[in-house]
Design an enzyme around this catalytic site. Structure first.
Site, PDB file in Angstrom:
ATOM      1  CG  HIS A 189      33.025  76.146  45.866  1.00 31.45           C
ATOM      2  ND1 HIS A 189      32.205  75.073  45.644  1.00 31.45           N
ATOM      3  CD2 HIS A 189      34.140  75.909  45.116  1.00 31.45           C
ATOM      4  CE1 HIS A 189      32.778  74.234  44.791  1.00 31.45           C
ATOM      5  NE2 HIS A 189      33.943  74.704  44.465  1.00 31.45           N
ATOM      6  CG  HIS A 249      37.420  72.461  46.532  1.00 34.30           C
ATOM      7  ND1 HIS A 249      37.509  71.398  45.676  1.00 34.30           N
ATOM      8  CD2 HIS A 249      36.668  73.399  45.903  1.00 34.30           C
ATOM      9  CE1 HIS A 249      36.853  71.683  44.567  1.00 34.30           C
ATOM     10  NE2 HIS A 249      36.335  72.889  44.682  1.00 34.30           N
ATOM     11  CD  GLU A 286      34.362  71.798  41.952  1.00 34.71           C
ATOM     12  OE1 GLU A 286      35.374  72.512  41.924  1.00 34.71           O
ATOM     13  OE2 GLU A 286      33.490  71.908  42.841  1.00 34.71           O
ATOM     14  CB  SER A 330      29.989  74.481  49.118  1.00 31.79           C
ATOM     15  OG  SER A 330      30.070  74.244  47.719  1.00 31.79           O
TER      16      SER A 330
HETATM   17  C1  LIG Z   1      40.932  72.583  35.953  1.00 35.02           C
HETATM   18  C2  LIG Z   1      39.545  72.759  36.191  1.00 35.02           C
HETATM   19  O1  LIG Z   1      38.852  71.868  35.390  1.00 35.02           O
HETATM   20  C3  LIG Z   1      39.084  74.137  35.814  1.00 35.02           C
HETATM   21  O2  LIG Z   1      39.383  74.370  34.512  1.00 35.02           O
HETATM   22  C4  LIG Z   1      39.609  75.234  36.694  1.00 35.02           C
HETATM   23  N1  LIG Z   1      39.127  75.298  37.897  1.00 35.02           N
HETATM   24  C5  LIG Z   1      39.466  76.338  38.726  1.00 35.02           C
HETATM   25  C6  LIG Z   1      40.352  77.348  38.304  1.00 35.02           C
HETATM   26  N2  LIG Z   1      40.678  78.390  39.130  1.00 35.02           N
HETATM   27  C7  LIG Z   1      40.178  78.416  40.376  1.00 35.02           C
HETATM   28  N3  LIG Z   1      40.511  79.436  41.195  1.00 35.02           N
HETATM   29  N4  LIG Z   1      39.321  77.480  40.843  1.00 35.02           N
HETATM   30  C8  LIG Z   1      38.946  76.421  40.050  1.00 35.02           C
HETATM   31  O3  LIG Z   1      38.182  75.543  40.491  1.00 35.02           O
HETATM   32  N5  LIG Z   1      40.861  77.301  37.091  1.00 35.02           N
HETATM   33  C9  LIG Z   1      40.584  76.213  36.175  1.00 35.02           C
HETATM   34 FE   LIG Z   2      35.391  73.971  43.157  1.00 33.88          FE
END
Ligand SMILES: C[C@H](O)[C@H](O)C1=Nc2c(nc(N)[nH]c2=O)NC1
Ligand SMILES: [Fe+3]
Length: 290
Positions: free
Chosen positions: A131, A136, A177, A196
């Site tokens: 993913h 991304h 997303e 994904s």
């Molecule tokens: C910021 C976002 O909205 C969400 O809270 C988060 N996404 C992610 C995160 N941490 C990871 N590894 N991947 C994410 O997509 N921490 C917080």
């Molecule tokens: Fe994501």
């Protein structure tokens, strides 16, 4: 979203740094894990031509992601950094918002180093390496998108402590997303959650159920979202340059207004919406009768 929650993957016990990053230790991937990447990649790569936005397909070609083996973050970061200065930061899973925003604001994308177990081949619990890297990473090679995601990280840092992170998380959700783009050839995908997911790749473009609404920053920040199923509404941007234009600003005044505007449900349409296609919501009605 409890950071790192109860991580079940093999990186859960990996020593981690202050900023939640870990060592990817690329030689530790097994043949099975590389094979699972190969099958995930093949399944999705067949679906994306004519559905993914050109910027994604061009960036994917530029980065030359390996279809056969799990990418080495170091090598991938070298290529990416030469294009937009972004790097991939290996993490063991979800990390706290403040650490996440700090990385994005410094052009580091936190990517899960683990690959989903075979039993989650069709339905993923937590964002894994497929993913995060297949979904991304490519668009981080696109200058306008790269600047938008950094601006988002900076906005996140400013929003910490204001108690309105939910408004900002909605912007991330409905763009990074699950975002769609209007192109002369029709609607195209840019959201990583769509890019994904084979099922939602088709659903978001071809099903009559969901709404497809022109992107508006204030509207998106008011709109709740679904975590455990396909989205009931998708928001459509004109371009990454336009998205950056709309988002490279202080959201402070918006947060004040949002407190009084009230939220909209994920399936709702509002009188001021620029509707591209109004959904009949049949998929969701069927789901909630069960
Ligand atoms: C910021 C976002 O909205 C969400 O809270 C988060 N996404 C992610 C995160 N941490 C990871 N590894 N991947 C994410 O997509 N921490 C917080
Ligand atoms: Fe994501």
């Amino acid at each position: 979203m409890a950071a790192t929650g109860t991580l079940k993957n093999r990186y859960a016990k990996a020593p981690r740094n202050e900023d939640w990053t870990i060592a990817q230790n690329w030689p530790s991937y097994s043949g099975d894990e590389h094979d699972r990447w190969r099958r995930l990649y093949a399944r999705q790569a067949d679906l994306l031509p004519g559905r993914a936005c050109d910027e994604y397909l061009e960036a994917m070609a530029k980065l030359g992601l390996d279809a056969q083996r799990i990418p080495d973050f170091e090598a991938l970061s070298e290529k990416l950094a030469s294009l937009t200065g972004w790097r991939i930061a290996p993490v063991a899973g979800l990390i706290p918002d403040d650490a996440f925003f700090e990385h994005l604001a410094n052009r580091r994308f936190p990517a899960g180093a683990f690959i989903r177990p075979e039993k989650e081949f069709y339905y993923l619990q937590e964002p894994d390496i497929f993913h995060d890297v297949f979904g991304h990473t490519p668009l981080l090679a696109n200058p306008a998108y790269a600047s938008f995601l950094q601006a988002y990280g900076e906005a996140g840092r400013r929003a910490l402590g204001r108690g309105q992170l939910h408004n900002l998380a909605r912007l991330y959700w409905y763009t990074v997303e699950f975002g769609l783009m209007q192109t002369p050839q029709g609607l195209r995908i840019f959201g990583a959650g769509l890019m994904s997911s084979p099922g939602e790749t088709l659903f978001c473009l071809e099903d009559a159920s969901p709404n497809r609404i022109r992107f508006d920053l204030f509207r998106v920040m008011r709109t709740k979202y679904i975590i455990s199923d396909y989205q009931q509404s998708y928001f459509v941007v004109e371009s990454f340059e336009r998205l950056l234009e709309q988002c490279a600003r202080d959201f402070g005044p918006l947060y004040d207004e949002l407190q009084f505007a009230g939220d909209l449900e994920a399936h709702e349409t509002a009188p001021e919406d620029k509707i591209i296609s109004k959904g009949d919501l049949h998929y969701f009605r069927a789901r909630c009768t069960h």
